[in-house]
Design a protein around this motif. Structure first.
Motif, mmCIF file in Angstrom:
data_model
loop_
_atom_site.group_PDB
_atom_site.id
_atom_site.type_symbol
_atom_site.label_atom_id
_atom_site.label_comp_id
_atom_site.label_asym_id
_atom_site.label_seq_id
_atom_site.Cartn_x
_atom_site.Cartn_y
_atom_site.Cartn_z
ATOM 1 N N VAL A 199 -9.516 11.415 -22.704
ATOM 2 C CA VAL A 199 -8.845 10.190 -23.146
ATOM 3 C C VAL A 199 -7.746 9.782 -22.164
ATOM 4 N N ASN A 200 -6.954 10.730 -21.699
ATOM 5 C CA ASN A 200 -5.760 10.422 -20.917
ATOM 6 C C ASN A 200 -6.006 10.181 -19.431
ATOM 7 N N LEU A 201 -6.885 10.936 -18.813
ATOM 8 C CA LEU A 201 -7.075 10.805 -17.366
ATOM 9 C C LEU A 201 -7.530 9.412 -16.926
ATOM 10 N N PRO A 202 -8.461 8.757 -17.624
ATOM 11 C CA PRO A 202 -8.860 7.413 -17.179
ATOM 12 C C PRO A 202 -7.720 6.392 -17.226
ATOM 13 N N GLU A 203 -6.676 6.678 -17.991
ATOM 14 C CA GLU A 203 -5.543 5.759 -18.100
ATOM 15 C C GLU A 203 -4.540 5.941 -16.962
ATOM 16 N N ILE A 204 -4.689 6.996 -16.165
ATOM 17 C CA ILE A 204 -3.797 7.251 -15.039
ATOM 18 C C ILE A 204 -4.425 6.613 -13.802
ATOM 19 N N LYS A 205 -3.718 5.655 -13.211
ATOM 20 C CA LYS A 205 -4.246 4.865 -12.103
ATOM 21 C C LYS A 205 -3.467 5.157 -10.815
ATOM 22 N N VAL A 212 -0.429 2.955 -9.337
ATOM 23 C CA VAL A 212 0.155 2.198 -10.449
ATOM 24 C C VAL A 212 0.987 3.073 -11.377
ATOM 25 N N THR A 213 0.424 4.186 -11.829
ATOM 26 C CA THR A 213 1.039 4.994 -12.888
ATOM 27 C C THR A 213 2.222 5.806 -12.373
ATOM 28 N N ALA A 214 3.329 5.760 -13.121
ATOM 29 C CA ALA A 214 4.552 6.481 -12.772
ATOM 30 C C ALA A 214 4.558 7.878 -13.400
ATOM 31 N N GLN A 215 5.429 8.737 -12.874
ATOM 32 C CA GLN A 215 5.554 10.105 -13.372
ATOM 33 C C GLN A 215 5.828 10.139 -14.869
ATOM 34 N N SER A 216 6.668 9.258 -15.351
ATOM 35 C CA SER A 216 7.020 9.276 -16.774
ATOM 36 C C SER A 216 5.784 9.041 -17.654
ATOM 37 N N GLU A 217 4.896 8.171 -17.227
ATOM 38 C CA GLU A 217 3.670 7.896 -17.983
ATOM 39 C C GLU A 217 2.719 9.090 -17.933
ATOM 40 N N VAL A 218 2.615 9.735 -16.770
ATOM 41 C CA VAL A 218 1.761 10.926 -16.654
ATOM 42 C C VAL A 218 2.283 12.015 -17.581
ATOM 43 N N LYS A 219 3.586 12.220 -17.582
ATOM 44 C CA LYS A 219 4.176 13.254 -18.441
ATOM 45 C C LYS A 219 3.948 12.926 -19.914
ATOM 46 N N ARG A 220 4.048 11.656 -20.272
ATOM 47 C CA ARG A 220 3.816 11.248 -21.659
ATOM 48 C C ARG A 220 2.377 11.536 -22.070
ATOM 49 N N ARG A 221 1.442 11.292 -21.173
ATOM 50 C CA ARG A 221 0.021 11.466 -21.487
ATOM 51 C C ARG A 221 -0.443 12.925 -21.358
ATOM 52 N N MET A 222 0.013 13.612 -20.329
ATOM 53 C CA MET A 222 -0.515 14.940 -20.008
ATOM 54 C C MET A 222 0.416 16.078 -20.398
ATOM 55 N N GLY A 223 1.678 15.762 -20.691
ATOM 56 C CA GLY A 223 2.647 16.805 -20.990
ATOM 57 C C GLY A 223 3.296 17.334 -19.725
ATOM 58 N N GLU A 224 4.071 18.385 -19.888
ATOM 59 C CA GLU A 224 4.738 19.013 -18.749
ATOM 60 C C GLU A 224 3.688 19.666 -17.847
ATOM 61 N N PRO A 225 3.824 19.526 -16.536
ATOM 62 C CA PRO A 225 2.880 20.207 -15.641
ATOM 63 C C PRO A 225 3.087 21.714 -15.707
ATOM 64 N N GLY A 226 2.022 22.460 -15.448
ATOM 65 C CA GLY A 226 2.126 23.910 -15.420
ATOM 66 C C GLY A 226 2.902 24.405 -14.219
#
Length: 165
Positions: free
Chosen positions: A26-32, A35-49
């Motif tokens: 669901v989340n990966l196709p929304e990351i462009k 275009v997509t900023a770090q804050s949006e990636v964190k919101r969608r994917m959570g904290e990176p490992g």
């Protein structure tokens, strides 16, 4: 009574491992890219490992789904914090990058956290292993990187397949 919470914890861990790939779908196709900023990636994917910092000011966020999953997403951000590249690195096009002479840190940056590490003193090697998608979904497939214990560098790499009956 003490066992009941532990049972729930085990069930919850198993369920969250099962649903992580669904969230990725669901989340990966929304990351462009671009275009997509770090804050949006964190919101969608959570904290990176893990976060890898590069000399040019860019960073790479690691989203490993090991040991239960079969993927590791690397999402690179430019100096402005915008996605500049993203890839599922536990796949055949990336395996050839594990060349002899690389260090464990370099391999970690390429493939993320391994599912398992094992030392074989008699063979003078340490093996890092990642679960990966195989050609046959009924088999278990693994990508392995072999390090020399003496040199601490990659000796070789390859796929290991466990055929299921």
């Amino acid at each position: 009574m003490m066992r009941l919470p532990r049972v729930f914890a085990v069930i919850l861990a198993a369920l969250s491992g099962a649903f992580l790939p669904a969230c990725d779908i669901v989340n990966l196709p929304e990351i462009k890219v671009g275009v997509t900023a770090q804050s949006e990636v964190k919101r969608r994917m959570g904290e990176p490992g893990f976060v890898h910092h590069d000399a040019d000011g860019s960073v790479v966020w690691e989203y490993s789904r090991q040991p239960a999953g079969r993927t590791c997403y690397m999402i690179r951000f430019d100096r402005q914090g915008i996605v500049s590249e993203m890839a599922q690195v536990l796949s055949p096009p990336y395996f050839s990058r594990a060349t002899p002479g690389l260090t464990p840190d370099e391999i970690r940056r390429l493939f993320g956290q391994p599912a398992r590490r094992q030392v074989f003193e008699n063979l003078n090697e340490e093996v890092w292993e990642w679960r990966v998608e195989g050609e046959n979904p009924l088999d278990d497939s693994y990508f392995n990187v072999y390090f020399s214990l003496d040199e601490g560098r990659v000796k070789k790499s390859g796929l290991r397949i466990e055929h299921k009956a």
